[in-house]
Design a protein around this motif. Sequence first.
Motif, PDB file in Angstrom:
ATOM      1  N   GLY A   1      63.540   7.474  76.673  1.00 43.19           N
ATOM      2  CA  GLY A   1      62.239   7.638  77.309  1.00 43.19           C
ATOM      3  C   GLY A   1      61.120   7.207  76.383  1.00 43.19           C
ATOM      4  N   MET A   2      61.271   7.494  75.084  1.00 47.55           N
ATOM      5  CA  MET A   2      60.267   7.075  74.118  1.00 47.55           C
ATOM      6  C   MET A   2      60.219   5.552  74.014  1.00 47.55           C
ATOM      7  N   ALA A   3      61.367   4.909  74.140  1.00 49.08           N
ATOM      8  CA  ALA A   3      61.404   3.444  74.107  1.00 49.08           C
ATOM      9  C   ALA A   3      60.631   2.879  75.297  1.00 49.08           C
ATOM     10  N   TYR A   4      60.781   3.502  76.451  1.00 51.45           N
ATOM     11  CA  TYR A   4      60.012   3.066  77.631  1.00 51.45           C
ATOM     12  C   TYR A   4      58.520   3.268  77.386  1.00 51.45           C
ATOM     13  N   SER A   5      58.147   4.429  76.870  1.00 46.16           N
ATOM     14  CA  SER A   5      56.743   4.715  76.597  1.00 46.16           C
ATOM     15  C   SER A   5      56.156   3.709  75.617  1.00 46.16           C
ATOM     16  N   GLU A   6      56.907   3.412  74.563  1.00 44.51           N
ATOM     17  CA  GLU A   6      56.439   2.452  73.557  1.00 44.51           C
ATOM     18  C   GLU A   6      56.206   1.084  74.196  1.00 44.51           C
ATOM     19  N   TRP A   7      57.085   0.696  75.097  1.00 41.22           N
ATOM     20  CA  TRP A   7      56.945  -0.604  75.766  1.00 41.22           C
ATOM     21  C   TRP A   7      55.689  -0.640  76.632  1.00 41.22           C
ATOM     22  N   VAL A   8      55.427   0.434  77.377  1.00 38.73           N
ATOM     23  CA  VAL A   8      54.230   0.474  78.216  1.00 38.73           C
ATOM     24  C   VAL A   8      52.979   0.414  77.341  1.00 38.73           C
ATOM     25  N   LEU A   9      52.950   1.196  76.273  1.00 31.56           N
ATOM     26  CA  LEU A   9      51.789   1.208  75.392  1.00 31.56           C
ATOM     27  C   LEU A   9      51.583  -0.159  74.737  1.00 31.56           C
ATOM     28  N   ALA A  10      52.655  -0.845  74.383  1.00 26.05           N
ATOM     29  CA  ALA A  10      52.543  -2.189  73.815  1.00 26.05           C
ATOM     30  C   ALA A  10      51.980  -3.159  74.843  1.00 26.05           C
ATOM     31  N   THR A  11      52.370  -2.984  76.103  1.00 26.27           N
ATOM     32  CA  THR A  11      51.855  -3.832  77.174  1.00 26.27           C
ATOM     33  C   THR A  11      50.357  -3.638  77.354  1.00 26.27           C
ATOM     34  N   LEU A  12      49.887  -2.410  77.159  1.00 26.82           N
ATOM     35  CA  LEU A  12      48.469  -2.092  77.336  1.00 26.82           C
ATOM     36  C   LEU A  12      47.647  -2.380  76.088  1.00 26.82           C
ATOM     37  N   ASP A  13      48.305  -2.693  75.001  1.00 24.27           N
ATOM     38  CA  ASP A  13      47.630  -2.757  73.702  1.00 24.27           C
ATOM     39  C   ASP A  13      46.539  -3.825  73.646  1.00 24.27           C
ATOM     40  N   GLY A  14      46.670  -4.882  74.423  1.00 20.67           N
ATOM     41  CA  GLY A  14      45.680  -5.949  74.365  1.00 20.67           C
ATOM     42  C   GLY A  14      44.550  -5.815  75.363  1.00 20.67           C
ATOM     43  N   GLN A  15      44.436  -4.661  76.020  1.00 21.73           N
ATOM     44  CA  GLN A  15      43.442  -4.500  77.083  1.00 21.73           C
ATOM     45  C   GLN A  15      42.191  -3.748  76.650  1.00 21.73           C
ATOM     46  N   ARG A  16      42.017  -3.569  75.339  1.00 20.80           N
ATOM     47  CA  ARG A  16      40.822  -2.919  74.772  1.00 20.80           C
ATOM     48  C   ARG A  16      40.645  -1.484  75.272  1.00 20.80           C
ATOM     49  N   VAL A  17      41.728  -0.815  75.613  1.00 22.99           N
ATOM     50  CA  VAL A  17      41.634   0.581  76.025  1.00 22.99           C
ATOM     51  C   VAL A  17      41.927   1.467  74.820  1.00 22.99           C
ATOM     52  N   GLU A  18      41.240   2.590  74.755  1.00 32.42           N
ATOM     53  CA  GLU A  18      41.493   3.545  73.682  1.00 32.42           C
ATOM     54  C   GLU A  18      42.919   4.091  73.781  1.00 32.42           C
TER      55      GLU A  18
END
Length: 244
Positions: A121-138
């Motif tokens: 589950g943490m691997a999934y979470s890390e992937w989602v957060l990496a996907t969002l990382d370039g969107q300038r969101v906190e």
Amino acid sequence: MPSRTGPARAVPEEALGPDRIVAAAMDVADAEGLAGLSMRRIATALGVAPMALYRHVSDKDDLVVRMLDAAMGEWRAPVDVAGGWRPRLDGGVRALWAAFRRHPWMAQALSVTRPQAIPAGMAYSEWVLATLDGQRVEAVEAFDIHLTLINYVRGAAAVLEPERDAEAASGLDNEAWLAEQEPGLAALVGSGRFPLLQRMVTTDYDLDVDALFERGLLLLLDGLAVQFDRIADASRTAAPPWAR
């Protein structure tokens, strides 16, 4: 409901381990739900004494966490996806929905407010957060987006196990059950107090869980697109003229 685990065949003690126990437990839960899951039931499926299980798993709670890890481990990130965050999230969330579809008990077992320590589950979470990382969101907002998406999947899947149990108990699938309820529902809304609901009762509406999931995911991703556009616009406005 009969189990898919089949007739019990004794597992030699040397072959009994956590992976074997988790696989048997998932078979039981897939077929009978969490309500049918017990250490005794798993032992019966494996053809061993219940106490033999405790040499490999601490208790039922420990077992359920291991089951969740195995089920989440079936998730695979989409590969070779072009077009940025949206197609990546679309593919990733759909893959997660497929895992919940295969294992309806996951919706009840997985907690968002008291998250279990699940490496997959943490691997999934890390992937989602990496996907969002370039969107300038906190970071906090990105994690909120992640929780919103996973909780959406979990919420959409929450109907799967109860529906299966209801179908087993009544002998009717949801379409047949709704057809039986239609006359009473039509009479209830026919008073004129609920004209829009009355219109729906007289419409040939097909309640499809997968189609409902698709529509909800589309709305969520559309909302994220608007939010990310606002952030990008604000960033451009705040930048000095020479940097725009």
